[in-house]
Design a protein around this motif. Sequence first.
Motif, PDB file in Angstrom:
ATOM      1  N   ALA A 117      15.359   7.088   6.194  1.00 29.02           N
ATOM      2  CA  ALA A 117      14.089   5.892   5.835  1.00 29.02           C
ATOM      3  C   ALA A 117      14.431   5.583   4.373  1.00 29.02           C
ATOM      4  O   ALA A 117      14.854   6.053   3.654  1.00 29.02           O
ATOM      5  N   THR A 118      13.771   4.556   3.952  1.00 29.63           N
ATOM      6  CA  THR A 118      13.852   3.776   2.763  1.00 29.63           C
ATOM      7  C   THR A 118      12.464   3.427   2.494  1.00 29.63           C
ATOM      8  O   THR A 118      11.670   2.875   3.209  1.00 29.63           O
ATOM      9  N   VAL A 119      12.021   3.635   1.180  1.00 24.31           N
ATOM     10  CA  VAL A 119      10.692   2.984   0.707  1.00 24.31           C
ATOM     11  C   VAL A 119      10.767   1.711   0.464  1.00 24.31           C
ATOM     12  O   VAL A 119      11.672   1.051  -0.364  1.00 24.31           O
ATOM     13  N   VAL A 120      10.027   0.887   1.230  1.00 23.10           N
ATOM     14  CA  VAL A 120      10.173  -0.441   1.129  1.00 23.10           C
ATOM     15  C   VAL A 120       8.704  -1.139   0.644  1.00 23.10           C
ATOM     16  O   VAL A 120       8.460  -2.489   0.684  1.00 23.10           O
ATOM     17  N   GLY A 121       7.702  -0.185   0.685  1.00 19.49           N
ATOM     18  CA  GLY A 121       6.339  -0.972   0.501  1.00 19.49           C
ATOM     19  C   GLY A 121       5.626  -1.240   1.976  1.00 19.49           C
ATOM     20  O   GLY A 121       6.287  -1.185   2.969  1.00 19.49           O
ATOM     21  N   ASN A 122       4.772  -2.021   1.791  1.00 18.06           N
ATOM     22  CA  ASN A 122       3.996  -2.527   3.208  1.00 18.06           C
ATOM     23  C   ASN A 122       4.238  -4.094   3.036  1.00 18.06           C
ATOM     24  O   ASN A 122       3.603  -4.747   1.876  1.00 18.06           O
ATOM     25  N   PRO A 123       4.663  -4.452   3.784  1.00 13.67           N
ATOM     26  CA  PRO A 123       4.903  -6.295   3.761  1.00 13.67           C
ATOM     27  C   PRO A 123       3.806  -7.077   3.403  1.00 13.67           C
ATOM     28  O   PRO A 123       3.590  -8.191   2.852  1.00 13.67           O
ATOM     29  N   ARG A 124       2.479  -6.558   4.100  1.00 14.03           N
ATOM     30  CA  ARG A 124       1.266  -7.216   3.681  1.00 14.03           C
ATOM     31  C   ARG A 124       0.929  -7.376   2.095  1.00 14.03           C
ATOM     32  O   ARG A 124       0.435  -8.375   1.639  1.00 14.03           O
ATOM     33  N   ALA A 125       1.503  -6.588   1.119  1.00  8.96           N
ATOM     34  CA  ALA A 125       1.105  -6.612  -0.239  1.00  8.96           C
ATOM     35  C   ALA A 125       1.787  -7.861  -0.723  1.00  8.96           C
ATOM     36  O   ALA A 125       0.956  -8.758  -1.371  1.00  8.96           O
ATOM     37  N   GLN A 126       3.030  -8.333  -0.239  1.00  6.92           N
ATOM     38  CA  GLN A 126       3.473  -9.283  -0.708  1.00  6.92           C
ATOM     39  C   GLN A 126       2.838 -10.835  -0.310  1.00  6.92           C
ATOM     40  O   GLN A 126       2.615 -11.698  -1.106  1.00  6.92           O
ATOM     41  N   GLU A 127       2.303 -10.783   0.757  1.00  6.45           N
ATOM     42  CA  GLU A 127       1.372 -11.798   1.249  1.00  6.45           C
ATOM     43  C   GLU A 127       0.132 -11.985   0.374  1.00  6.45           C
ATOM     44  O   GLU A 127       0.009 -13.368  -0.002  1.00  6.45           O
ATOM     45  N   VAL A 128      -0.359 -10.895   0.006  1.00  7.15           N
ATOM     46  CA  VAL A 128      -1.671 -10.991  -1.031  1.00  7.15           C
ATOM     47  C   VAL A 128      -1.011 -11.466  -2.550  1.00  7.15           C
ATOM     48  O   VAL A 128      -1.682 -12.369  -3.167  1.00  7.15           O
ATOM     49  N   VAL A 129       0.012 -10.821  -2.836  1.00 13.17           N
ATOM     50  CA  VAL A 129       0.496 -11.107  -4.325  1.00 13.17           C
ATOM     51  C   VAL A 129       0.956 -12.565  -4.325  1.00 13.17           C
ATOM     52  O   VAL A 129       0.712 -13.488  -5.469  1.00 13.17           O
ATOM     53  N   ASP A 130       1.226 -13.134  -3.352  1.00 12.18           N
ATOM     54  CA  ASP A 130       2.026 -14.599  -3.304  1.00 12.18           C
ATOM     55  C   ASP A 130       0.712 -15.591  -2.978  1.00 12.18           C
ATOM     56  O   ASP A 130       1.014 -16.656  -2.950  1.00 12.18           O
ATOM     57  N   GLY A 131      -0.338 -15.051  -2.652  1.00 18.37           N
ATOM     58  CA  GLY A 131      -1.295 -15.884  -2.282  1.00 18.37           C
ATOM     59  C   GLY A 131      -1.751 -16.710  -3.293  1.00 18.37           C
ATOM     60  O   GLY A 131      -1.868 -16.704  -4.370  1.00 18.37           O
ATOM     61  N   GLN A 132      -2.100 -18.154  -2.840  1.00 14.08           N
ATOM     62  CA  GLN A 132      -2.641 -19.263  -3.740  1.00 14.08           C
ATOM     63  C   GLN A 132      -3.993 -19.363  -3.436  1.00 14.08           C
ATOM     64  O   GLN A 132      -4.557 -19.032  -2.341  1.00 14.08           O
ATOM     65  N   GLY A 133      -4.712 -20.129  -4.290  1.00 12.76           N
ATOM     66  CA  GLY A 133      -6.071 -20.564  -4.264  1.00 12.76           C
ATOM     67  C   GLY A 133      -6.897 -19.983  -5.168  1.00 12.76           C
ATOM     68  O   GLY A 133      -6.606 -18.867  -5.757  1.00 12.76           O
ATOM     69  N   SER A 134      -8.185 -20.681  -5.399  1.00 15.06           N
ATOM     70  CA  SER A 134      -9.209 -19.983  -6.219  1.00 15.06           C
ATOM     71  C   SER A 134     -10.274 -19.581  -5.399  1.00 15.06           C
ATOM     72  O   SER A 134     -10.498 -20.052  -4.039  1.00 15.06           O
ATOM     73  N   PHE A 135     -10.891 -18.595  -6.129  1.00 12.21           N
ATOM     74  CA  PHE A 135     -12.368 -18.359  -5.350  1.00 12.21           C
ATOM     75  C   PHE A 135     -13.373 -18.668  -6.011  1.00 12.21           C
ATOM     76  O   PHE A 135     -13.613 -18.861  -7.140  1.00 12.21           O
ATOM     77  N   ASN A 136     -14.335 -19.167  -4.964  1.00 18.20           N
ATOM     78  CA  ASN A 136     -15.625 -20.032  -5.573  1.00 18.20           C
ATOM     79  C   ASN A 136     -16.806 -18.943  -5.798  1.00 18.20           C
ATOM     80  O   ASN A 136     -17.369 -18.237  -4.956  1.00 18.20           O
ATOM     81  N   TRP A 137     -16.855 -18.580  -6.943  1.00 18.37           N
ATOM     82  CA  TRP A 137     -17.801 -17.624  -7.547  1.00 18.37           C
ATOM     83  C   TRP A 137     -19.289 -18.107  -7.167  1.00 18.37           C
ATOM     84  O   TRP A 137     -20.431 -17.258  -7.050  1.00 18.37           O
ATOM     85  N   ASP A 138     -19.243 -19.365  -7.219  1.00 17.75           N
ATOM     86  CA  ASP A 138     -20.800 -19.841  -7.031  1.00 17.75           C
ATOM     87  C   ASP A 138     -21.517 -19.578  -5.520  1.00 17.75           C
ATOM     88  O   ASP A 138     -22.614 -19.516  -5.554  1.00 17.75           O
ATOM     89  N   GLU A 139     -20.508 -19.441  -4.802  1.00 15.09           N
ATOM     90  CA  GLU A 139     -21.001 -19.266  -3.314  1.00 15.09           C
ATOM     91  C   GLU A 139     -21.558 -17.764  -3.107  1.00 15.09           C
ATOM     92  O   GLU A 139     -22.450 -17.541  -2.338  1.00 15.09           O
ATOM     93  N   ILE A 140     -21.305 -16.788  -3.962  1.00 21.23           N
ATOM     94  CA  ILE A 140     -22.066 -15.522  -4.099  1.00 21.23           C
ATOM     95  C   ILE A 140     -22.923 -15.420  -5.140  1.00 21.23           C
ATOM     96  O   ILE A 140     -23.559 -14.289  -5.421  1.00 21.23           O
ATOM     97  N   GLY A 141     -23.014 -16.518  -6.166  1.00 20.18           N
ATOM     98  CA  GLY A 141     -24.062 -16.336  -7.234  1.00 20.18           C
ATOM     99  C   GLY A 141     -23.691 -15.509  -8.402  1.00 20.18           C
ATOM    100  O   GLY A 141     -24.479 -15.086  -9.058  1.00 20.18           O
ATOM    101  N   LEU A 142     -22.237 -15.326  -8.361  1.00 16.24           N
ATOM    102  CA  LEU A 142     -21.800 -14.666  -9.647  1.00 16.24           C
ATOM    103  C   LEU A 142     -20.903 -15.497 -10.323  1.00 16.24           C
ATOM    104  O   LEU A 142     -20.758 -16.441 -10.166  1.00 16.24           O
ATOM    105  N   LYS A 143     -20.312 -14.676 -11.598  1.00 16.92           N
ATOM    106  CA  LYS A 143     -19.552 -15.626 -12.662  1.00 16.92           C
ATOM    107  C   LYS A 143     -18.342 -14.993 -12.498  1.00 16.92           C
ATOM    108  O   LYS A 143     -17.724 -14.082 -12.583  1.00 16.92           O
ATOM    109  N   ALA A 144     -17.324 -16.292 -12.872  1.00 17.58           N
ATOM    110  CA  ALA A 144     -15.805 -16.083 -12.728  1.00 17.58           C
ATOM    111  C   ALA A 144     -15.369 -15.156 -14.163  1.00 17.58           C
ATOM    112  O   ALA A 144     -14.432 -14.565 -14.085  1.00 17.58           O
ATOM    113  N   ASP A 145     -16.196 -15.015 -15.212  1.00 16.02           N
ATOM    114  CA  ASP A 145     -15.724 -14.563 -16.533  1.00 16.02           C
ATOM    115  C   ASP A 145     -16.338 -13.281 -16.960  1.00 16.02           C
ATOM    116  O   ASP A 145     -16.241 -12.895 -17.969  1.00 16.02           O
TER     117      ASP A 145
END
Length: 365
Positions: free
Chosen positions: A157-185
């Motif tokens: 066995a080899t420690v390789v992590g969980n492949p799903r993690a890379q998908e999240v790290v590489d994910g692009q796009g912004s989150f619309n804070w206005d949709e939930i009524g909160l602030k980005a900062d």
Amino acid sequence: MRIIVSGGGTGGHIYPALATVKRLMAQEKNTQVLYIGSQRGLEGNIVPDAGFDFKPLRVQGFHRSLSLDNVKTIYLFLKATREAKKYLEAFKPDVVVGTGGYVSGPVLYAAQQMGIPTVIHEQNSVVGVTNKFLARKVTKVGVAFPAALPAFKANLATVVGNPRAQEVVDGQGSFNWDEIGLKADVPTVLVFGGSQGAIKINASMVATLNDFADKPYQVIFVTGSKRYDDVKQQMTEKNITVAKNVAVVPYISNMPQLMPRVSLVVGRAGATSLAEQTALGKPMILIPSPYVTNDHQTKNARSLASAGAAEMITEDSLSGTTLFATIDQLMTDDNKRQVMTNAAMKMGVPDAADQFIGLIKSAIQ
């Protein structure tokens, strides 16, 4: 490359498999993929929706106590193995990869009988029954946690992590804070008990919602779609008015875009969630579910708590009081959160899909 993948029953088995083949296809355009899953599992909908060919098998798990139903389990396993061999003969894979769940058992067992290289991935600190069975003749093993290594033969066995993690790290796009009524900062706490929600986490959050008013941070409380109406009813019964810095929502559809932008994550200790959060370096408050096989979430959570990446609250000790106190302590201590971030990043594997793909390729060389 021609690859068959199998894993199912829960998203924790399905999403690492999909993350792996998506990344592989991005690297090698001529990759051919067949996914074999269970007839009744979530993969029957998730995999075709992701655009992959899907073949079903009928399987069921063993009962841990003596049961006549286990005779049926064995019968279905043998029948599924025969059916899997037909899929293998027709597809002619270079390698067969299993990511856990009962359905991967007959698929990889059939491949092993046919002399086809096999690779398994174990997402948890505690190795599942199916992977233990397959490990006797498997070609390679990838694990997400070092704690799982002793369960396998030396150097297998080899420690390789969980492949799903890379998908999240590489994910692009912004989150619309206005949709939930909160602030980005504003520093943000994300509280969620999984896609279905967790009853005690929800109840504890309802009990302490008013305590978050006027705090210098904001809170996203994700109840789970099935629990949202219950939470709203509890809030009505307790005459709770949601503060301006708190959002109570049933579901976040674009979690990969939100996760990098939060300061603290509160939730269960499932393997996929932990892989994503450590790869992103997120401080965590983990409340492991006591209702999972071999109590593996507690073992997952302890491994992160011991490393300084998380605080752990057991279900038995969880209440509105303990939850608020732990959240508030961390959200008002930037230095403590930074220490936890550093520890999480040491445990995270942001290129896990690439590492697992490298392991798969080594199995057929």
